[in-house]
Design an enzyme around this catalytic site. Structure first.
Site, PDB file in Angstrom:
ATOM      1  N   LYS A  55       2.575  -4.774   5.300  1.00 56.71           N
ATOM      2  CA  LYS A  55       1.611  -5.561   5.560  1.00 56.71           C
ATOM      3  C   LYS A  55       1.649  -6.805   4.695  1.00 56.71           C
ATOM      4  O   LYS A  55       1.808  -7.897   4.977  1.00 56.71           O
ATOM      5  CB  LYS A  55       0.117  -5.050   6.037  1.00 56.71           C
ATOM      6  CG  LYS A  55      -0.971  -5.874   6.187  1.00 56.71           C
ATOM      7  CD  LYS A  55      -1.909  -4.888   6.715  1.00 56.71           C
ATOM      8  CE  LYS A  55      -3.166  -6.126   7.166  1.00 56.71           C
ATOM      9  NZ  LYS A  55      -3.997  -6.004   6.142  1.00 56.71           N
ATOM     10  N   SER A  62       3.151  -2.614   0.404  1.00 57.20           N
ATOM     11  CA  SER A  62       3.064  -2.251   1.786  1.00 57.20           C
ATOM     12  C   SER A  62       3.808  -3.382   2.622  1.00 57.20           C
ATOM     13  O   SER A  62       4.032  -4.487   2.220  1.00 57.20           O
ATOM     14  CB  SER A  62       1.637  -2.234   2.180  1.00 57.20           C
ATOM     15  OG  SER A  62       0.812  -3.623   1.947  1.00 57.20           O
ATOM     16  N   GLU A  96      10.573  -4.722  -1.262  1.00 59.25           N
ATOM     17  CA  GLU A  96      10.752  -3.195  -1.339  1.00 59.25           C
ATOM     18  C   GLU A  96       9.485  -2.774  -0.403  1.00 59.25           C
ATOM     19  O   GLU A  96       8.078  -2.748  -1.244  1.00 59.25           O
ATOM     20  CB  GLU A  96      10.864  -2.702  -2.428  1.00 59.25           C
ATOM     21  CG  GLU A  96      12.095  -3.191  -3.103  1.00 59.25           C
ATOM     22  CD  GLU A  96      13.449  -2.291  -2.681  1.00 59.25           C
ATOM     23  OE1 GLU A  96      13.141  -1.407  -1.583  1.00 59.25           O
ATOM     24  OE2 GLU A  96      14.355  -2.521  -3.154  1.00 59.25           O
ATOM     25  N   GLY A 101       3.464  -7.367   2.665  1.00 61.20           N
ATOM     26  CA  GLY A 101       5.014  -7.785   2.257  1.00 61.20           C
ATOM     27  C   GLY A 101       5.330  -8.935   3.408  1.00 61.20           C
ATOM     28  O   GLY A 101       5.999 -10.185   2.776  1.00 61.20           O
TER      29      GLY A 101
HETATM   30  N1  NAD Z   1       9.972   0.355  -0.940  1.00 60.97           N
HETATM   31  C1  NAD Z   1       9.490   0.549  -2.164  1.00 60.97           C
HETATM   32  O1  NAD Z   1      10.303   0.592  -3.111  1.00 60.97           O
HETATM   33  C2  NAD Z   1       8.247   0.946  -2.174  1.00 60.97           C
HETATM   34  C3  NAD Z   1       7.751   1.566  -3.757  1.00 60.97           C
HETATM   35  C4  NAD Z   1       6.633   1.731  -3.868  1.00 60.97           C
HETATM   36  C5  NAD Z   1       5.681   1.428  -2.970  1.00 60.97           C
HETATM   37  N2  NAD Z   1       6.030   1.058  -1.609  1.00 60.97           N
HETATM   38  C6  NAD Z   1       4.968   0.754  -0.695  1.00 60.97           C
HETATM   39  O2  NAD Z   1       3.674   0.329  -1.089  1.00 60.97           O
HETATM   40  C7  NAD Z   1       2.485   0.689  -0.458  1.00 60.97           C
HETATM   41  C8  NAD Z   1       1.584   1.335  -1.315  1.00 60.97           C
HETATM   42  O3  NAD Z   1       1.273   0.464  -2.301  1.00 60.97           O
HETATM   43  P1  NAD Z   1      -0.251  -0.839  -2.464  1.00 60.97           P
HETATM   44  O4  NAD Z   1      -1.133   0.083  -1.186  1.00 60.97           O
HETATM   45  O5  NAD Z   1      -0.701  -0.801  -3.329  1.00 60.97           O
HETATM   46  O6  NAD Z   1       0.545  -1.934  -1.536  1.00 60.97           O
HETATM   47  P2  NAD Z   1      -0.044  -3.387  -1.484  1.00 60.97           P
HETATM   48  O7  NAD Z   1       0.709  -3.980  -0.610  1.00 60.97           O
HETATM   49  O8  NAD Z   1      -1.390  -3.142  -0.836  1.00 60.97           O
HETATM   50  O9  NAD Z   1      -0.157  -3.856  -3.060  1.00 60.97           O
HETATM   51  C9  NAD Z   1       0.907  -3.999  -3.613  1.00 60.97           C
HETATM   52  C10 NAD Z   1       0.708  -5.048  -4.768  1.00 60.97           C
HETATM   53  O10 NAD Z   1       0.846  -6.227  -4.185  1.00 60.97           O
HETATM   54  C11 NAD Z   1      -0.340  -7.170  -4.619  1.00 60.97           C
HETATM   55  N3  NAD Z   1      -0.521  -8.170  -3.690  1.00 60.97           N
HETATM   56  C12 NAD Z   1      -1.002  -7.897  -2.306  1.00 60.97           C
HETATM   57  N4  NAD Z   1      -0.970  -9.162  -1.829  1.00 60.97           N
HETATM   58  C13 NAD Z   1      -0.836 -10.086  -2.834  1.00 60.97           C
HETATM   59  C14 NAD Z   1      -0.735 -11.612  -2.892  1.00 60.97           C
HETATM   60  N5  NAD Z   1      -1.039 -12.310  -1.794  1.00 60.97           N
HETATM   61  N6  NAD Z   1      -0.476 -12.100  -4.222  1.00 60.97           N
HETATM   62  C15 NAD Z   1      -0.133 -11.323  -5.302  1.00 60.97           C
HETATM   63  N7  NAD Z   1      -0.255 -10.126  -5.201  1.00 60.97           N
HETATM   64  C16 NAD Z   1      -0.510  -9.600  -3.846  1.00 60.97           C
HETATM   65  C17 NAD Z   1      -1.562  -6.065  -4.738  1.00 60.97           C
HETATM   66  O11 NAD Z   1      -2.378  -6.575  -5.674  1.00 60.97           O
HETATM   67  C18 NAD Z   1      -0.671  -4.860  -5.397  1.00 60.97           C
HETATM   68  O12 NAD Z   1      -0.269  -5.336  -6.777  1.00 60.97           O
HETATM   69  C19 NAD Z   1       3.068   1.835   0.453  1.00 60.97           C
HETATM   70  O13 NAD Z   1       3.177   1.236   1.725  1.00 60.97           O
HETATM   71  C20 NAD Z   1       4.434   2.160  -0.208  1.00 60.97           C
HETATM   72  O14 NAD Z   1       5.373   2.711   0.683  1.00 60.97           O
HETATM   73  C21 NAD Z   1       7.132   0.680  -1.390  1.00 60.97           C
END
Ligand code: NAD
Ligand SMILES: O=C[C@H](O)CS(=O)(=O)O
EC number: 1.2.1.97
Length: 486
Positions: free
Chosen positions: A234, A232, A253, A236
């Site tokens: 946020k 996400s 991404e 990211g």
């Molecule tokens: N642009 C792209 O290629 C792409 C691809 C797939 C999904 N996404 C996006 O991802 C989102 C959906 O996925 P989500 O809800 O699981 O996202 P998320 O950001 O909540 O989590 C993604 C991953 O990050 C990890 N994470 C988060 N904070 C972290 C930290 N401080 N340290 C280590 N790991 C951490 C989470 O545990 C999870 O494994 C949507 O917004 C979607 O659009 C983007």
């Protein structure tokens, strides 16, 4: 639990074992809530061990020949193919992928591994002339060292592979942190196959952990060189700020609010087929999913009627069935979030064309029209099977509405005039754009990534090599130099 019991263990610093945390994660099937496996999580001690071993093993791995690394990639493809059925079943049971989506994802990911098998031969060194007499400058392209790969649950296999395969192929070690909901299909299974294909033990560790316990350790660890994050916007932004504070490069991404535009000269049948795929594949839980369908009012009634009749034929239910088009959402929170967006849209004035229905974790498609760009649903990433139609008056308004978002991942336009499509593409603020196709497109060789809140950096082709390698300048002085102080 059956065959899942082997996945109680994860590879940590070269050893398959349980984590050292006191906490467990119950990995459940999102369709029927069945427990697949209870995993004892990793903690910071395990993360330290993983980085420590990776640091040693990477140095040897970087010395292997290009051919050796390439062969490992090709062997991994073969092993994934041999285990395709087993793996597709895990994707279905762990992530709620329909069987069609699971196979689509496997095909996509294997293409990325194939591409990565060529990377070892593309780490070119060059010799450059110098301004100093008798000097030759050599530029070596070398691995960065250790790449922390952090991935989401929606395309767990492909999104891990898109970073893991090029990182390994270019001589790096990987610390892979999948989402716990897809710990196997996005983590342990991948590590097992690469190990079986010849990657040395300890080169990949998988961290299945509770973020509340490990904090930012995977990002800020002193031995992490690059952080490759998909998720996400946020999270990211947080990851980018932590990485930059520790002077680590982060590739991001992130989310999308993707516009699918239908101009007045579009082939409506083709546009409807593409929009059904781009909206409903994986229940709309793809970063590239169509978030807004923007249609010229001259053709909107005809488009809506054709779209509605196709939507009404989509089947929702058991993701393991070949007949199912729409499986479950990943969890109850997502169901609640999507329902909230639908109810808010109706309160804000949207008209219901097709009414969806919630059963446990599944939600059948909704189609809403008369949506405007100001409405909440037009501004938020939906991540669910809700089609949102925004009728507009002409091309200029279509462009303005399509760009009216903080995101900039991907867009697409349908028109029978390719020059009109190209002109439209130029005006779109996004990293990827498709003419007469859906927004959902992912393939090797081209730069995948977004602008604005959708990310930084690109995956694929030479852009992946750039992300996971760095350059070193080595000069050779062949003649005595005239130093100013000598
Ligand atoms: N642009 C792209 O290629 C792409 C691809 C797939 C999904 N996404 C996006 O991802 C989102 C959906 O996925 P989500 O809800 O699981 O996202 P998320 O950001 O909540 O989590 C993604 C991953 O990050 C990890 N994470 C988060 N904070 C972290 C930290 N401080 N340290 C280590 N790991 C951490 C989470 O545990 C999870 O494994 C949507 O917004 C979607 O659009 C983007
Ligand atoms: O969720 C977004 C992903 O990028 C989808 S795919 O794995 O690239 O197809």
């Amino acid at each position: 639990m059956g065959s899942y019991s082997q996945w109680k263990q994860m590879p940590l610093g070269g050893v398959w074992r349980e984590g050292n945390s006191d906490s467990y994660y119950e990995n459940k099937n999102p369709y029927n809530n069945e427990l697949l496996v209870r995993i004892k999580l990793a903690n910071n001690e395990d993360i330290d061990e993983a980085f420590f071993v990776a640091n040693k093993v990477q140095k040897e791995w970087a010395q292997t020949t290009a051919e050796e690394r390439s062969k490992v990639m090709l062997k991994a493809i073969k092993l994934f193919e041999e285990r395709r059925e087993e793996f597709a079943k895990i994707l279905v049971e762990e992530s709620g992928s329909t069987i069609k989506k699971a196979n689509f994802e496997i095909d996509t990911a294997l293409r990325y591994i194939k591409e990565a098998s060529e990377f070892p031969f593309k780490m070119e060194s060059e010799t450059l002339d110098s301004t100093i007499k008798g000097k030759k400058n050599k530029i070596f392209r070398i691995p960065v060292g250790i790449v922390s790969v952090i991935t989401p649950w929606n395309f767990p296999f492909n999104l891990a592979i898109r970073s893991v395969a090029p990182a390994l192929a270019t001589g790096n070690a990987v610390i892979l942190k999948p989402d716990n909901q897809t710990a196997i299909s996005g983590g342990s299974f991948i590590a097992k196959v690469f190990e079986d294909a010849g990657v040395p033990k300890g080169l990949i560790s998988v961290i299945i952990a509770d973020l509340k316990e490990i904090g930012d350790a995977v990002i800020e660890h002193p031995l992490a060189n690059v952080v490759s994050f998909t998720g996400s916007s946020k999270a990211g932004k947080h990851i980018a700020s932590v990485a930059s504070k520790h002077l680590k490069k982060a590739t991001l991404e992130l989310g999308g609010n993707n516009a699918f535009v239908v101009l007045d000269d579009a082939d409506l049948d083709k546009a409807v087929s593409a929009s059904i795929f781009g909206k409903f594949m994986h229940q709309g839980q793809i970063c590239m999913s169509i978030n807004r369908i923007i249609v010229d009012r001259k053709v909107s009634n005809e488009f809506i009627s054709k779209f509605k009749s196709k939507v009404e034929k989509l089947t929702t239910g058991d993701p393991m069935s070949n007949e199912t088009n729409i499986g479950p959402l990943i969890n109850k929170n997502q169901i609640n979030q999507v329902n909230r967006l639908v109810q808010t849209s109706i309160e804000e004035g949207a008209t219901v064309v097709v009414k969806g229905d919630v059963k446990n974790n599944t939600i059948s498609p909704w189609v809403l029209t008369d949506v405007t760009s100001e409405m909440t649903i037009a501004q938020e990433e939906i991540f669910g099977p809700i089609a949102v139609i925004i009728p507009v008056d002409g091309e200029e308004e279509a462009i303005r509405v399509a760009n009216d978002t903080k995101y900039g991942l991907v867009g697409s336009v349908f028109t029978e005039d390719i020059n009109r499509g190209l002109a439209f593409a130029e005006k779109m603020d996004c990293g990827m754009f498709h003419i007469n196709d859906a927004t959902v497109n992912s393939e090797p060789g081209v730069p995948f990534g977004g602008e604005k809140d959708s990310g930084l950096g690109r995956h694929g082709g030479e852009w992946s090599i750039d992300e996971f390698t760095t350059v070193k300048w080595v000069s050779i002085q062949n003649e005595a130099r005239n130093y100013p102080l000598a």
